[in-house]
Every structure is written in structure tokens, then in C-alpha cells.
Design a protein around this motif. Structure first.
Motif, PDB file in Angstrom:
ATOM      1  N   TYR A  45      65.799  19.966  56.464  1.00 56.65           N
ATOM      2  CA  TYR A  45      64.482  20.356  55.968  1.00 56.65           C
ATOM      3  C   TYR A  45      63.510  19.179  55.883  1.00 56.65           C
ATOM      4  CZ  TYR A  45      65.743  25.196  55.086  1.00 56.65           C
ATOM      5  OH  TYR A  45      66.106  26.500  55.240  1.00 56.65           O
ATOM      6  N   ASN A  46      64.006  17.954  55.910  1.00 54.69           N
ATOM      7  CA  ASN A  46      63.107  16.800  56.005  1.00 54.69           C
ATOM      8  C   ASN A  46      62.403  16.777  57.355  1.00 54.69           C
ATOM      9  OD1 ASN A  46      63.477  15.637  53.478  1.00 54.69           O
ATOM     10  ND2 ASN A  46      65.255  14.474  54.155  1.00 54.69           N
ATOM     11  N   TYR A  47      63.066  17.301  58.367  1.00 59.22           N
ATOM     12  CA  TYR A  47      62.517  17.291  59.716  1.00 59.22           C
ATOM     13  C   TYR A  47      61.769  18.572  60.052  1.00 59.22           C
ATOM     14  CZ  TYR A  47      65.094  13.040  60.726  1.00 59.22           C
ATOM     15  OH  TYR A  47      65.549  11.750  60.730  1.00 59.22           O
ATOM     16  N   PHE A  48      62.249  19.688  59.575  1.00 54.66           N
ATOM     17  CA  PHE A  48      61.660  20.992  59.879  1.00 54.66           C
ATOM     18  C   PHE A  48      61.604  21.820  58.603  1.00 54.66           C
ATOM     19  CE2 PHE A  48      63.719  19.419  63.684  1.00 54.66           C
ATOM     20  CZ  PHE A  48      62.682  19.487  64.600  1.00 54.66           C
ATOM     21  N   ARG A  49      60.437  22.333  58.280  1.00 56.07           N
ATOM     22  CA  ARG A  49      60.254  23.062  57.027  1.00 56.07           C
ATOM     23  C   ARG A  49      60.864  24.454  57.034  1.00 56.07           C
ATOM     24  NH1 ARG A  49      54.017  21.505  56.671  1.00 56.07           N
ATOM     25  NH2 ARG A  49      54.358  21.767  58.874  1.00 56.07           N
ATOM     26  N   SER A  50      61.151  24.972  58.225  1.00 59.31           N
ATOM     27  CA  SER A  50      61.693  26.330  58.302  1.00 59.31           C
ATOM     28  C   SER A  50      62.393  26.524  59.635  1.00 59.31           C
ATOM     29  CB  SER A  50      60.571  27.364  58.171  1.00 59.31           C
ATOM     30  OG  SER A  50      59.698  27.274  59.290  1.00 59.31           O
ATOM     31  N   LYS A  51      63.157  27.597  59.722  1.00 56.10           N
ATOM     32  CA  LYS A  51      63.807  27.943  60.988  1.00 56.10           C
ATOM     33  C   LYS A  51      62.744  28.230  62.046  1.00 56.10           C
ATOM     34  CE  LYS A  51      65.836  32.019  61.748  1.00 56.10           C
ATOM     35  NZ  LYS A  51      66.833  33.105  61.844  1.00 56.10           N
ATOM     36  N   GLU A  52      61.653  28.872  61.630  1.00 58.99           N
ATOM     37  CA  GLU A  52      60.569  29.181  62.568  1.00 58.99           C
ATOM     38  C   GLU A  52      59.981  27.904  63.162  1.00 58.99           C
ATOM     39  OE1 GLU A  52      60.726  30.428  59.417  1.00 58.99           O
ATOM     40  OE2 GLU A  52      61.104  32.552  59.815  1.00 58.99           O
ATOM     41  N   GLU A  53      59.756  26.911  62.298  1.00 61.09           N
ATOM     42  CA  GLU A  53      59.206  25.649  62.781  1.00 61.09           C
ATOM     43  C   GLU A  53      60.182  24.959  63.734  1.00 61.09           C
ATOM     44  OE1 GLU A  53      58.243  21.447  60.756  1.00 61.09           O
ATOM     45  OE2 GLU A  53      57.055  23.113  59.945  1.00 61.09           O
ATOM     46  N   LEU A  54      61.456  24.989  63.406  1.00 58.27           N
ATOM     47  CA  LEU A  54      62.481  24.403  64.269  1.00 58.27           C
ATOM     48  C   LEU A  54      62.519  25.119  65.611  1.00 58.27           C
ATOM     49  CD1 LEU A  54      64.898  22.593  64.917  1.00 58.27           C
ATOM     50  CD2 LEU A  54      66.328  24.161  63.568  1.00 58.27           C
ATOM     51  N   PHE A  55      62.515  26.444  65.577  1.00 57.48           N
ATOM     52  CA  PHE A  55      62.551  27.227  66.813  1.00 57.48           C
ATOM     53  C   PHE A  55      61.333  26.924  67.692  1.00 57.48           C
ATOM     54  CE2 PHE A  55      61.604  31.107  69.254  1.00 57.48           C
ATOM     55  CZ  PHE A  55      62.779  31.220  69.975  1.00 57.48           C
ATOM     56  N   LEU A  56      60.160  26.887  67.092  1.00 50.28           N
ATOM     57  CA  LEU A  56      58.950  26.605  67.867  1.00 50.28           C
ATOM     58  C   LEU A  56      58.998  25.199  68.471  1.00 50.28           C
ATOM     59  CD1 LEU A  56      56.228  28.289  65.645  1.00 50.28           C
ATOM     60  CD2 LEU A  56      57.029  29.033  67.893  1.00 50.28           C
ATOM     61  N   ALA A  57      59.510  24.233  67.719  1.00 51.09           N
ATOM     62  CA  ALA A  57      59.625  22.872  68.244  1.00 51.09           C
ATOM     63  C   ALA A  57      60.588  22.826  69.428  1.00 51.09           C
ATOM     64  CB  ALA A  57      60.086  21.914  67.147  1.00 51.09           C
TER      65      ALA A  57
END
Length: 133
Positions: free
Chosen positions: A52-64
Motif C-alpha cells: 500500500y506504500n506503492y499502490f493505494r488500491s488494487k484498482e491503482e495497481l491494476f491500472l499501473a
């Protein structure tokens, strides 16, 4: 009483890349819906807090991850010969190379995710998206 300031955490680009690679494998294996941040952190061998330090949510991770994979695809497609000697042959070669790239399993997976998950991400208004961030 003095106020203590928190020291900002320095995020490692290499760690971010490792997270995205592991997330990509998880999304491929389980799909977006069945992949959780816990799954990714377990595969990573770290804590969810680190994730979560790198990505605030699963959605943000997926989009990245999707943006990274699309950038890789476009980088591979941007090749052109330095000199065009025989335009019909050069265009044919370019078309064949493009088909070789976009018909690989990796890029078919990108296309499938883009189609299947697009509704999940486009049904949100810009205002709602900003509130989630």
C-alpha cells in the motif's frame, strides 16, 4: 510540546517494478476480480503495508500494470527501418511484425483484460474517480 514530522519513505523503483510483475502474474492466473492485495503481498513475500506504500488500491495497481504493459506493446510496435527502400515490401514487413507482436499470448492477455475490465473503470465519473484517489 514539539511536533514530530514523519520522515517520508523512499520508494524503490525496482521494488515497484517487482510488485507490478508479481501482480501481472496474479491477474493472469486468477483474473482481476479474484486477485486481492493480500494475494499480491503473499507472492511478493512482503507485507500489505509495503504494498500500500506503492499502490493505494488494487484498482491503482491494476491500472499501473496495464499502462506498463501497453507501453511495452507500443514500444515494440514503434520500430521502422532506418531507410525505406521498397515501400510495399517495407509496409508488408511492418504489418507482419505487428501481427507477430499483437498475437502473442502476452498481448492477447492485455487485450482481454482491456475489454473485460474496461466497464469496471469507465463507469466511474471523473469526480468519483478523484474521490477514490
Amino acid at each position: 510540546m514539539t511536533e514530530q514530522k514523519s520522515v517520508p519513505t523512499r520508494l524503490s523503483p525496482a521494488r515497484r517494478e517487482a510488485i507490478m510483475a508479481i501482480a501481472w502474474d496474479a491477474f493472469l492466473e486468477k483474473g482481476y476480480s479474484d486477485t486481492s492485495m493480500s494475494d499480491v503481498s503473499e507472492r511478493l513475500g512482503g507485507s500489505k503495508a509495503t504494498l500500500y506504500n506503492y499502490f493505494r488500491s488494487k484498482e491503482e495497481l491494476f491500472l499501473a500494470v496495464m499502462q506498463q504493459k501497453q507501453a511495452e506493446l507500443y514500444a515494440e510496435l514503434k520500430f521502422l527501418p532506418e531507410q525505406l527502400n521498397d515501400l510495399p515490401q517495407d509496409l508488408t514487413d511492418y504489418g507482419c511484425r505487428m501481427l507477430e507482436i499483437v498475437l502473442t499470448d502476452k498481448y492477447l492477455a492485455i487485450q482481454r483484460f482491456g475489454i473485460v475490465e474496461s466497464a469496471r473503470f469507465t463507469l466511474v465519473t471523473p469526480e468519483e474517480y478523484d474521490k477514490r484517489r
